[in-house]
Design a protein around this motif. Structure first.
Motif, PDB file in Angstrom:
ATOM      1  N   GLU A 177       0.829  -1.188   0.000  1.00  0.00           N
ATOM      2  CA  GLU A 177       0.000   0.000   0.000  1.00  0.00           C
ATOM      3  C   GLU A 177       0.873   1.250   0.000  1.00  0.00           C
ATOM      4  O   GLU A 177       1.849   1.337   0.728  1.00  0.00           O
ATOM      5  CB  GLU A 177      -0.921   0.006   1.218  1.00  0.00           C
ATOM      6  CG  GLU A 177      -1.964  -1.104   1.214  1.00  0.00           C
ATOM      7  CD  GLU A 177      -2.929  -0.984   2.382  1.00  0.00           C
ATOM      8  OE1 GLU A 177      -2.798  -0.009   3.153  1.00  0.00           O
ATOM      9  OE2 GLU A 177      -3.790  -1.864   2.522  1.00  0.00           O
ATOM     10  N   VAL A 178       0.513   2.183  -0.833  1.00  0.00           N
ATOM     11  CA  VAL A 178       1.221   3.453  -0.888  1.00  0.00           C
ATOM     12  C   VAL A 178       0.195   4.536  -1.216  1.00  0.00           C
ATOM     13  O   VAL A 178      -0.737   4.310  -1.981  1.00  0.00           O
ATOM     14  CB  VAL A 178       2.350   3.420  -1.948  1.00  0.00           C
ATOM     15  CG1 VAL A 178       1.790   3.129  -3.326  1.00  0.00           C
ATOM     16  CG2 VAL A 178       3.131   4.717  -1.952  1.00  0.00           C
ATOM     17  N   LYS A 179       0.345   5.704  -0.590  1.00  0.00           N
ATOM     18  CA  LYS A 179      -0.606   6.783  -0.795  1.00  0.00           C
ATOM     19  C   LYS A 179       0.082   7.960  -1.476  1.00  0.00           C
ATOM     20  O   LYS A 179       1.161   8.379  -1.063  1.00  0.00           O
ATOM     21  CB  LYS A 179      -1.205   7.222   0.539  1.00  0.00           C
ATOM     22  CG  LYS A 179      -2.006   6.140   1.249  1.00  0.00           C
ATOM     23  CD  LYS A 179      -2.539   6.633   2.572  1.00  0.00           C
ATOM     24  CE  LYS A 179      -3.331   5.543   3.290  1.00  0.00           C
ATOM     25  NZ  LYS A 179      -3.842   6.012   4.605  1.00  0.00           N
ATOM     26  N   ALA A 180      -0.565   8.466  -2.513  1.00  0.00           N
ATOM     27  CA  ALA A 180       0.002   9.609  -3.215  1.00  0.00           C
ATOM     28  C   ALA A 180      -1.099  10.375  -3.930  1.00  0.00           C
ATOM     29  O   ALA A 180      -2.105   9.807  -4.352  1.00  0.00           O
ATOM     30  CB  ALA A 180       1.056   9.163  -4.219  1.00  0.00           C
ATOM     31  N   ASN A 181      -0.896  11.682  -4.059  1.00  0.00           N
ATOM     32  CA  ASN A 181      -1.782  12.545  -4.831  1.00  0.00           C
ATOM     33  C   ASN A 181      -1.087  12.963  -6.117  1.00  0.00           C
ATOM     34  O   ASN A 181       0.115  13.271  -6.112  1.00  0.00           O
ATOM     35  CB  ASN A 181      -2.165  13.787  -4.027  1.00  0.00           C
ATOM     36  CG  ASN A 181      -3.021  13.459  -2.819  1.00  0.00           C
ATOM     37  OD1 ASN A 181      -4.016  12.753  -2.936  1.00  0.00           O
ATOM     38  ND2 ASN A 181      -2.629  13.955  -1.649  1.00  0.00           N
ATOM     39  N   ARG A 182      -1.832  12.998  -7.223  1.00  0.00           N
ATOM     40  CA  ARG A 182      -1.313  13.435  -8.511  1.00  0.00           C
ATOM     41  C   ARG A 182      -2.044  14.715  -8.938  1.00  0.00           C
ATOM     42  O   ARG A 182      -3.259  14.729  -9.037  1.00  0.00           O
ATOM     43  CB  ARG A 182      -1.516  12.356  -9.578  1.00  0.00           C
ATOM     44  CG  ARG A 182      -0.806  11.057  -9.296  1.00  0.00           C
ATOM     45  CD  ARG A 182      -1.072  10.044 -10.407  1.00  0.00           C
ATOM     46  NE  ARG A 182      -0.522  10.473 -11.686  1.00  0.00           N
ATOM     47  CZ  ARG A 182      -0.622   9.763 -12.813  1.00  0.00           C
ATOM     48  NH1 ARG A 182      -1.286   8.617 -12.816  1.00  0.00           N
ATOM     49  NH2 ARG A 182      -0.083  10.207 -13.939  1.00  0.00           N
ATOM     50  N   PHE A 183      -1.284  15.775  -9.175  1.00  0.00           N
ATOM     51  CA  PHE A 183      -1.850  17.032  -9.655  1.00  0.00           C
ATOM     52  C   PHE A 183      -1.340  17.258 -11.069  1.00  0.00           C
ATOM     53  O   PHE A 183      -0.131  17.364 -11.291  1.00  0.00           O
ATOM     54  CB  PHE A 183      -1.444  18.181  -8.734  1.00  0.00           C
ATOM     55  CG  PHE A 183      -1.851  17.979  -7.297  1.00  0.00           C
ATOM     56  CD1 PHE A 183      -3.135  18.309  -6.873  1.00  0.00           C
ATOM     57  CD2 PHE A 183      -0.961  17.427  -6.380  1.00  0.00           C
ATOM     58  CE1 PHE A 183      -3.513  18.118  -5.551  1.00  0.00           C
ATOM     59  CE2 PHE A 183      -1.330  17.231  -5.059  1.00  0.00           C
ATOM     60  CZ  PHE A 183      -2.614  17.576  -4.640  1.00  0.00           C
ATOM     61  N   LEU A 184      -2.264  17.315 -12.040  1.00  0.00           N
ATOM     62  CA  LEU A 184      -1.896  17.326 -13.441  1.00  0.00           C
ATOM     63  C   LEU A 184      -2.373  18.588 -14.137  1.00  0.00           C
ATOM     64  O   LEU A 184      -3.433  19.126 -13.822  1.00  0.00           O
ATOM     65  CB  LEU A 184      -2.478  16.112 -14.160  1.00  0.00           C
ATOM     66  CG  LEU A 184      -2.165  14.744 -13.574  1.00  0.00           C
ATOM     67  CD1 LEU A 184      -3.443  14.104 -13.047  1.00  0.00           C
ATOM     68  CD2 LEU A 184      -1.530  13.838 -14.601  1.00  0.00           C
ATOM     69  N   GLY A 185      -1.594  19.043 -15.104  1.00  0.00           N
ATOM     70  CA  GLY A 185      -1.972  20.171 -15.932  1.00  0.00           C
ATOM     71  C   GLY A 185      -1.190  20.147 -17.227  1.00  0.00           C
ATOM     72  O   GLY A 185      -0.082  19.601 -17.287  1.00  0.00           O
ATOM     73  N   GLY A 186      -1.758  20.713 -18.279  1.00  0.00           N
ATOM     74  CA  GLY A 186      -1.041  20.732 -19.545  1.00  0.00           C
ATOM     75  C   GLY A 186      -1.897  21.253 -20.675  1.00  0.00           C
ATOM     76  O   GLY A 186      -2.998  21.777 -20.474  1.00  0.00           O
ATOM     77  N   ILE A 187      -1.386  21.109 -21.888  1.00  0.00           N
ATOM     78  CA  ILE A 187      -2.092  21.539 -23.083  1.00  0.00           C
ATOM     79  C   ILE A 187      -2.026  20.441 -24.132  1.00  0.00           C
ATOM     80  O   ILE A 187      -1.115  19.612 -24.138  1.00  0.00           O
ATOM     81  CB  ILE A 187      -1.504  22.847 -23.663  1.00  0.00           C
ATOM     82  CG1 ILE A 187      -0.011  22.678 -23.987  1.00  0.00           C
ATOM     83  CG2 ILE A 187      -1.711  24.009 -22.700  1.00  0.00           C
ATOM     84  CD1 ILE A 187       0.593  23.889 -24.666  1.00  0.00           C
ATOM     85  N   SER A 188      -3.003  20.431 -25.023  1.00  0.00           N
ATOM     86  CA  SER A 188      -3.063  19.457 -26.106  1.00  0.00           C
ATOM     87  C   SER A 188      -3.591  20.168 -27.341  1.00  0.00           C
ATOM     88  O   SER A 188      -4.603  20.875 -27.276  1.00  0.00           O
ATOM     89  CB  SER A 188      -3.980  18.293 -25.722  1.00  0.00           C
ATOM     90  OG  SER A 188      -4.034  17.334 -26.755  1.00  0.00           O
ATOM     91  N   PHE A 189      -2.898  20.006 -28.464  1.00  0.00           N
ATOM     92  CA  PHE A 189      -3.274  20.728 -29.674  1.00  0.00           C
ATOM     93  C   PHE A 189      -2.739  19.991 -30.900  1.00  0.00           C
ATOM     94  O   PHE A 189      -1.999  19.004 -30.779  1.00  0.00           O
ATOM     95  CB  PHE A 189      -2.721  22.165 -29.638  1.00  0.00           C
ATOM     96  CG  PHE A 189      -1.234  22.235 -29.405  1.00  0.00           C
ATOM     97  CD1 PHE A 189      -0.345  22.227 -30.470  1.00  0.00           C
ATOM     98  CD2 PHE A 189      -0.730  22.299 -28.111  1.00  0.00           C
ATOM     99  CE1 PHE A 189       1.025  22.275 -30.248  1.00  0.00           C
ATOM    100  CE2 PHE A 189       0.644  22.356 -27.882  1.00  0.00           C
ATOM    101  CZ  PHE A 189       1.517  22.339 -28.954  1.00  0.00           C
ATOM    102  N   VAL A 190      -3.114  20.462 -32.055  1.00  0.00           N
ATOM    103  CA  VAL A 190      -2.630  19.913 -33.321  1.00  0.00           C
ATOM    104  C   VAL A 190      -1.801  20.983 -34.013  1.00  0.00           C
ATOM    105  O   VAL A 190      -2.275  22.095 -34.238  1.00  0.00           O
ATOM    106  CB  VAL A 190      -3.795  19.471 -34.227  1.00  0.00           C
ATOM    107  CG1 VAL A 190      -3.259  18.972 -35.570  1.00  0.00           C
ATOM    108  CG2 VAL A 190      -4.606  18.381 -33.554  1.00  0.00           C
ATOM    109  N   MET A 191      -0.556  20.661 -34.329  1.00  0.00           N
ATOM    110  CA  MET A 191       0.347  21.606 -34.961  1.00  0.00           C
ATOM    111  C   MET A 191       0.847  21.024 -36.272  1.00  0.00           C
ATOM    112  O   MET A 191       1.494  19.971 -36.299  1.00  0.00           O
ATOM    113  CB  MET A 191       1.530  21.924 -34.039  1.00  0.00           C
ATOM    114  CG  MET A 191       2.479  22.973 -34.592  1.00  0.00           C
ATOM    115  SD  MET A 191       3.722  23.492 -33.377  1.00  0.00           S
ATOM    116  CE  MET A 191       4.571  21.923 -33.081  1.00  0.00           C
ATOM    117  N   SER A 192       0.525  21.680 -37.357  1.00  0.00           N
ATOM    118  CA  SER A 192       0.906  21.223 -38.699  1.00  0.00           C
ATOM    119  C   SER A 192       0.450  19.794 -38.947  1.00  0.00           C
ATOM    120  O   SER A 192       1.174  18.981 -39.537  1.00  0.00           O
ATOM    121  CB  SER A 192       2.430  21.335 -38.883  1.00  0.00           C
ATOM    122  OG  SER A 192       2.867  22.668 -38.712  1.00  0.00           O
ATOM    123  N   GLY A 193      -0.748  19.467 -38.471  1.00  0.00           N
ATOM    124  CA  GLY A 193      -1.299  18.131 -38.689  1.00  0.00           C
ATOM    125  C   GLY A 193      -0.842  17.093 -37.698  1.00  0.00           C
ATOM    126  O   GLY A 193      -1.287  15.947 -37.761  1.00  0.00           O
TER     127      GLY A 193
END
Length: 319
Positions: free
Chosen positions: A263-279
């Motif tokens: 057992e292990v306890k952890a929090n994940r905080f995520l952020g970012g961007i996603s896009f299409v560039m030149s296909g």
């Protein structure tokens, strides 16, 4: 105090090192869902017929002091028909990177006790996917292979150092089945591995079974409108919820198990961007992972994913 606690755990019970939480590398959190099209390492039924090659890179920093990078995953997809495709995949399944140390001093001498772990476990797979209307089914066959090096080093500042190194090898196989259902705004996906066998051994030692829970995961993806959707994913080790709004992604995850009885306890905080560039679909994600309890630690993880397809995916905006 954190590093001292970790080293004390290892010193009192060296066998615990077999189960210490390095990083079980899923992906960037959002593509970790078994209901988001594209990541065949999570679910073979998610193979996107628009993609022919996808690669991901991973940056890792422990306590924000040193940054290291590695190649975390890649897969290729060959559409045979519009409803059928085959391909192959590679991904870093387990990153064992751990460092712990403590200083001991008395009237006669001072020494630093160190534990360093390097190496990991990799998965090499082949998959096939068949679609019929809104339903897709997939199957993968995987080879698991890896090596982990453990180093115990006692650094005497005024005398010769003392050290010991143990190398553990891993080899195994697995077969998995996945499904994906697209109901328009709502999509569901799941994956189960009915067979998995992993063995480990030390140099000149006998092979023994390495017990790891059979992968089982489920997820859903709900789209409010174009480029706006919410994802949810849960498996034996963690749960993740995330929001994709235009270019931006925000998410939270909770880790509650290592998948091998620890057992292990952890929090994940995520952020970012996603896009299409030149296909080309591009995803850039950042994560702060905070462990609590005996394995308390704070880590920074970044990932960059690029797919070669010529077309943008659903819910990704042209940049």
């Amino acid at each position: 105090m954190i590093k001292f606690s970790l080293f004390l755990l290892i010193s009192l019970n060296p066998n615990l090192a077999d189960s210490l939480p390095g990083e079980w590398v899923g992906s960037d959190g959002f593509s970790q869902s078994s209901a988001v099209v594209g990541n065949v390492c999570v679910n073979p039924a998610l193979a996107d017929t628009q993609d022919c090659l996808s690669v991901n890179f991973r940056l890792f920093s422990d306590d924000y002091t040193k940054t290291e990078g590695d190649f975390s995953s890649a897969f290729f997809n060959i559409p045979i028909l519009s409803s059928f495709s085959v391909g192959g995949s590679f991904n870093l399944l387990y990153d064992s990177r751990i460092r712990a140390s403590t200083i001991t001093s008395n009237d006669d001498y001072t020494y630093i006790s160190n534990f360093i772990r390097t190496g990991g476990m990799y998965r090499f797979g082949a998959f096939l996917k068949k679609s019929s209307g809104p339903v897709s089914l997939g199957m993968d066959v995987n080879l698991l292979n890896g090596k982990i090096d453990d180093l115990w080093l006692i650094d005497f500042l005024e005398y010769y150092d003392v050290y010991d190194t143990v190398t553990t090898y891993f080899r195994g196989y697995s077969i998995g089945l996945g499904f994906y259902c697209d109901f328009g705004n709502l999509s569901l996906g799941g994956y189960y591995c009915p067979y998995q066998k992993i063995e480990k051994w030390e140099l000149k030692g006998e092979e023994e079974e390495f017990k790891l829970d059979l992968p089982l995961r489920f997820g859903f993806n709900y789209s409010f409108s174009e480029n706006k959707n919410i994802i949810f994913s849960i498996d034996r080790k963690e749960g993740i919820i995330g929001l994709h709004y235009g270019l931006f992604k925000l998410g939270y995850g909770r880790i509650y198990s290592m998948g091998n009885g620890v057992e292990v306890k952890a929090n994940r905080f995520l952020g970012g961007i996603s896009f299409v560039m030149s296909g080309l679909p591009v995803s850039i994600m950042f994560e702060n992972r905070k462990y609590s309890g005996n394995f308390a630690d704070s880590e920074f993880i970044g990932s960059i994913g690029i797919s070669v397809s010529g077309k943008g995916r659903k819910n990704e905006k042209e940049f």
